[in-house]
Design a protein around this motif. Structure first.
Motif, PDB file in Angstrom:
ATOM      1  N   PHE A  21       0.914  -1.311  -0.008  1.00 17.45           N
ATOM      2  CA  PHE A  21       0.071   0.132  -0.039  1.00 17.45           C
ATOM      3  C   PHE A  21       0.847   1.205   0.020  1.00 17.45           C
ATOM      4  CE2 PHE A  21      -2.240   3.450   1.874  1.00 17.45           C
ATOM      5  CZ  PHE A  21      -3.646   3.515   1.346  1.00 17.45           C
ATOM      6  N   SER A  22       0.446   2.282  -0.919  1.00 18.65           N
ATOM      7  CA  SER A  22       1.192   3.566  -0.680  1.00 18.65           C
ATOM      8  C   SER A  22       0.090   4.596  -1.010  1.00 18.65           C
ATOM      9  CB  SER A  22       2.500   3.659  -1.238  1.00 18.65           C
ATOM     10  OG  SER A  22       3.369   4.722  -0.996  1.00 18.65           O
ATOM     11  N   GLY A  23       0.474   5.882  -0.560  1.00 23.57           N
ATOM     12  CA  GLY A  23      -0.277   6.961  -0.954  1.00 23.57           C
ATOM     13  C   GLY A  23       0.550   8.411  -1.510  1.00 23.57           C
ATOM     14  N   ILE A  24       0.059   9.180  -2.148  1.00 23.06           N
ATOM     15  CA  ILE A  24       0.340  10.390  -2.485  1.00 23.06           C
ATOM     16  C   ILE A  24      -0.540  11.514  -2.452  1.00 23.06           C
ATOM     17  CG2 ILE A  24      -0.033  10.061  -5.064  1.00 23.06           C
ATOM     18  CD1 ILE A  24       2.644  11.324  -5.452  1.00 23.06           C
ATOM     19  N   GLN A  25      -0.037  12.633  -1.877  1.00 22.12           N
ATOM     20  CA  GLN A  25      -1.123  13.734  -1.736  1.00 22.12           C
ATOM     21  C   GLN A  25      -1.218  14.528  -3.168  1.00 22.12           C
ATOM     22  OE1 GLN A  25      -0.361  16.219   1.681  1.00 22.12           O
ATOM     23  NE2 GLN A  25       1.518  15.312   2.132  1.00 22.12           N
ATOM     24  N   VAL A  58      -4.252  10.509  -1.550  1.00 17.56           N
ATOM     25  CA  VAL A  58      -4.954  10.847  -0.226  1.00 17.56           C
ATOM     26  C   VAL A  58      -5.086  12.214  -0.223  1.00 17.56           C
ATOM     27  CG1 VAL A  58      -3.489   8.995   0.932  1.00 17.56           C
ATOM     28  CG2 VAL A  58      -2.260  11.110   0.630  1.00 17.56           C
ATOM     29  N   HIS A  61      -5.323  14.039   3.294  1.00 18.95           N
ATOM     30  CA  HIS A  61      -4.362  14.562   4.030  1.00 18.95           C
ATOM     31  C   HIS A  61      -3.705  15.806   3.494  1.00 18.95           C
ATOM     32  CE1 HIS A  61      -2.899  10.361   5.310  1.00 18.95           C
ATOM     33  NE2 HIS A  61      -2.298  10.742   6.328  1.00 18.95           N
ATOM     34  N   TYR A 143      -1.950  14.084  11.280  1.00 18.46           N
ATOM     35  CA  TYR A 143      -1.822  13.814   9.986  1.00 18.46           C
ATOM     36  C   TYR A 143      -1.098  12.239   9.994  1.00 18.46           C
ATOM     37  CZ  TYR A 143       0.935  13.786   5.419  1.00 18.46           C
ATOM     38  OH  TYR A 143       1.399  13.576   4.061  1.00 18.46           O
ATOM     39  N   MET A 147      -2.383   8.405   8.386  1.00 18.39           N
ATOM     40  CA  MET A 147      -1.554   7.718   7.635  1.00 18.39           C
ATOM     41  C   MET A 147      -1.489   6.324   8.052  1.00 18.39           C
ATOM     42  SD  MET A 147       2.300   8.640   6.267  1.00 18.39           S
ATOM     43  CE  MET A 147       3.465   7.068   5.822  1.00 18.39           C
ATOM     44  N   ASP A 150      -4.461   4.645   7.100  1.00 18.23           N
ATOM     45  CA  ASP A 150      -4.497   4.148   5.685  1.00 18.23           C
ATOM     46  C   ASP A 150      -3.909   2.846   5.368  1.00 18.23           C
ATOM     47  OD1 ASP A 150      -5.350   6.668   5.113  1.00 18.23           O
ATOM     48  OD2 ASP A 150      -3.469   7.344   4.347  1.00 18.23           O
ATOM     49  N   VAL A 159       5.140  -0.858   2.269  1.00 17.43           N
ATOM     50  CA  VAL A 159       4.770   0.393   2.048  1.00 17.43           C
ATOM     51  C   VAL A 159       6.019   0.947   1.249  1.00 17.43           C
ATOM     52  CG1 VAL A 159       3.820   2.792   2.809  1.00 17.43           C
ATOM     53  CG2 VAL A 159       3.540   0.437   4.187  1.00 17.43           C
ATOM     54  N   GLN A 165       9.361   9.416   4.495  1.00 17.20           N
ATOM     55  CA  GLN A 165       8.278   9.011   5.192  1.00 17.20           C
ATOM     56  C   GLN A 165       8.536   7.846   6.154  1.00 17.20           C
ATOM     57  OE1 GLN A 165       4.922  10.220   4.891  1.00 17.20           O
ATOM     58  NE2 GLN A 165       6.073  11.854   3.727  1.00 17.20           N
ATOM     59  N   HIS A 168       7.242   8.323   9.645  1.00 19.50           N
ATOM     60  CA  HIS A 168       5.609   8.007   9.928  1.00 19.50           C
ATOM     61  C   HIS A 168       5.488   6.619   9.846  1.00 19.50           C
ATOM     62  CE1 HIS A 168       4.674  12.323   8.291  1.00 19.50           C
ATOM     63  NE2 HIS A 168       5.005  12.250   9.318  1.00 19.50           N
TER      64      HIS A 168
HETATM   65  N1  TRP Z   1       2.407  11.224   4.087  1.00 16.56           N
HETATM   66  C1  TRP Z   1       2.604  10.654   2.765  1.00 16.56           C
HETATM   67  C2  TRP Z   1       3.537  11.782   2.182  1.00 16.56           C
HETATM   68  O1  TRP Z   1       3.360  12.775   2.402  1.00 16.56           O
HETATM   69  C3  TRP Z   1       1.380  10.273   2.066  1.00 16.56           C
HETATM   70  C4  TRP Z   1       0.684   8.987   2.566  1.00 16.56           C
HETATM   71  C5  TRP Z   1      -0.606   9.198   3.217  1.00 16.56           C
HETATM   72  C6  TRP Z   1       1.184   7.696   2.616  1.00 16.56           C
HETATM   73  N2  TRP Z   1      -0.926   8.166   3.529  1.00 16.56           N
HETATM   74  C7  TRP Z   1      -0.001   6.988   3.294  1.00 16.56           C
HETATM   75  C8  TRP Z   1       2.120   6.993   2.151  1.00 16.56           C
HETATM   76  C9  TRP Z   1       0.009   5.693   3.329  1.00 16.56           C
HETATM   77  C10 TRP Z   1       2.287   5.663   2.535  1.00 16.56           C
HETATM   78  C11 TRP Z   1       1.112   4.996   3.014  1.00 16.56           C
HETATM   79  O2  TRP Z   1       4.279  11.541   1.153  1.00 16.56           O
END
Ligand code: TRP
Ligand code: AMP
Length: 343
Positions: A21-25, A58, A61, A143, A147, A150, A159, A165, A168
């Motif tokens: 799993f991963s995310g990007i704002q 995301v 976020h 924040y 995360m 998520d 991740v 990151q 976090h």
């Molecule tokens: N905080 C991450 C960033 O600024 C973005 C993010 C949000 C993320 N939720 C996540 C990354 C979960 C990995 C997994 O880049």
């Protein structure tokens, strides 16, 4: 091409499939740091097809700092297009928008109850983004809890992120541990996976490339603009003249060569930089050509994408994600003694 796969050093073929799993704002524009630090690794995971992968835009976020609603909406679409163009193919992965799955924010509140206040105050991203600002939202402080939610909502174990990151992620791991200790084993501990270029510096050379610092090259920048920015990018400060030997190991341009240039070119860069044979502009030209080779297919794909197709993909992605999220939340509510209904 003989360049290294971003996954080469980290994959163990004997392990059972993981959930990635991963995310990007969806803020600013997708830049070289995002691409080389994270998105290329995502694509490699998708293409490899061994593990189940989920990637999330995301948006919740993004509201932790002041923003315009109409702009955010447009950025969500733009990021979805860019990610698909980068090879985050919705046929092979789950690509979705965070706020389309309400369980993220629900779990975040529950996890906040097992997250120490003091740990949040130590997060460097909070300090960086909050320092000197007139308005610092409580959401910016919490924040990292969102995360953690998520990741844990999908019981993800891997991740792929950039170096910034990792702190976090450590918190997310600890949160999983604390929750499990208090309420019973529910969450696996997620681990970061870094690319071989986990920290791309900004054009100014002062800090990492970052949307909030205005020191980026956007991935889909028009070619001429791309070159103009790269041409002026910071290199080894001790190299004032071409005849001064350079230090590739501290140069951001060499770091980027390591990501996009073939091994023979990387070796040539080291020899010609330390031997004071190439000037920095020559070195950047070679890098620019290799970026261009890498980016041509992405640009072509991006132009061919229709917004209807992208929206459909996000809808399907959210449905797939929701199915998992709903199940996890039943377990969480039951473990924590919350609610009065059995569903
Ligand atoms: N905080 C991450 C960033 O600024 C973005 C993010 C949000 C993320 N939720 C996540 C990354 C979960 C990995 C997994 O880049
Ligand atoms: P963000 O733009 O903050 O949402 O980041 C999205 C992903 O890109 C995260 O995994 C970050 O760690 C990664 N990333 C952002 N900036 C950089 C950078 N300068 N170098 C490497 N990775 C980065």
């Amino acid at each position: 091409m003989s360049q290294q796969s971003p996954l080469a050093s980290t994959l163990d073929m004997t392990k059972k499939p993981a959930r990635v799993f991963s995310g990007i704002q969806p803020t600013g524009e997708l830049h070289l740091g995002n691409y080389l630090g994270a998105v290329r690794t995502w694509r490699a995971q998708v293409e490899e097809g061994k593990d189940e992968t989920m990637f999330c835009i995301v948006d919740a976020h993004a509201i932790t700092v002041p923003y315009e609603a109409a702009e955010l909406r447009a950025k969500i679409d733009a990021f979805a297009i860019d990610l698909i163009a980068c090879g985050i193919d919705p046929e092979k992965t789950t690509l979705f928008v965070q706020s389309d799955v309400r369980e993220h924010t629900e779990l975040a509140w529950y996890l906040a109850s097992v997250t120490p206040y003091g740990d949040l105050g130590r997060m460097t991203q909070f300090k960086d983004k909050g320092e000197g600002k007139e308005f610092v939202s409580a959401a910016l402080f919490t924040y990292p809890v969102l995360m953690s939610a998520d990741i844990l909502l999908y019981k993800a174990t891997v991740v792929p992120v950039g170096e910034d990151q990792v702190q976090h992620l450590e918190l997310a791991r600890e949160t999983a541990r604390r929750f499990n200790h208090r309420f019973g084993e529910l969450f696996p501990e997620p681990k970061p996976r870094l690319s071989n270029t986990p920290r791309i510096m900004g054009l100014d050379g002062d800090s990492k490339m970052s949307k909030s610092k205005g020191n980026t090259i956007s991935l889909f920048e028009p070619k001429e603009e791309f070159w103009n920015k790269l041409r002026t990018a910071f290199t080894d400060p001790q190299r004032l003249r071409k005849s001064d030997p350079g230090r590739p190991e501290i140069c951001n341009i060499y770091t980027m060569h390591k990501a996009v240039s073939p091994k023979e070119t990387q070796d040539e860069v080291v020899a010609n930089c330390t031997g004071a044979k190439w000037g920095c502009v020559e070195c950047k030209k070679v890098l620019f050509e290799n970026f261009d080779k890498e980016l041509v297919p992405l640009r072509t794909k991006r132009e061919a994408l229709s917004m209807d197709h992208v929206r459909q993909a996000l809808g399907d992605g959210a449905s797939k994600a929701r199915r998992i999220a709903v199940e996890t939340m039943k377990e969480v509510r039951s473990a924590m003694g919350l609610g009065s209904l059995s569903t």
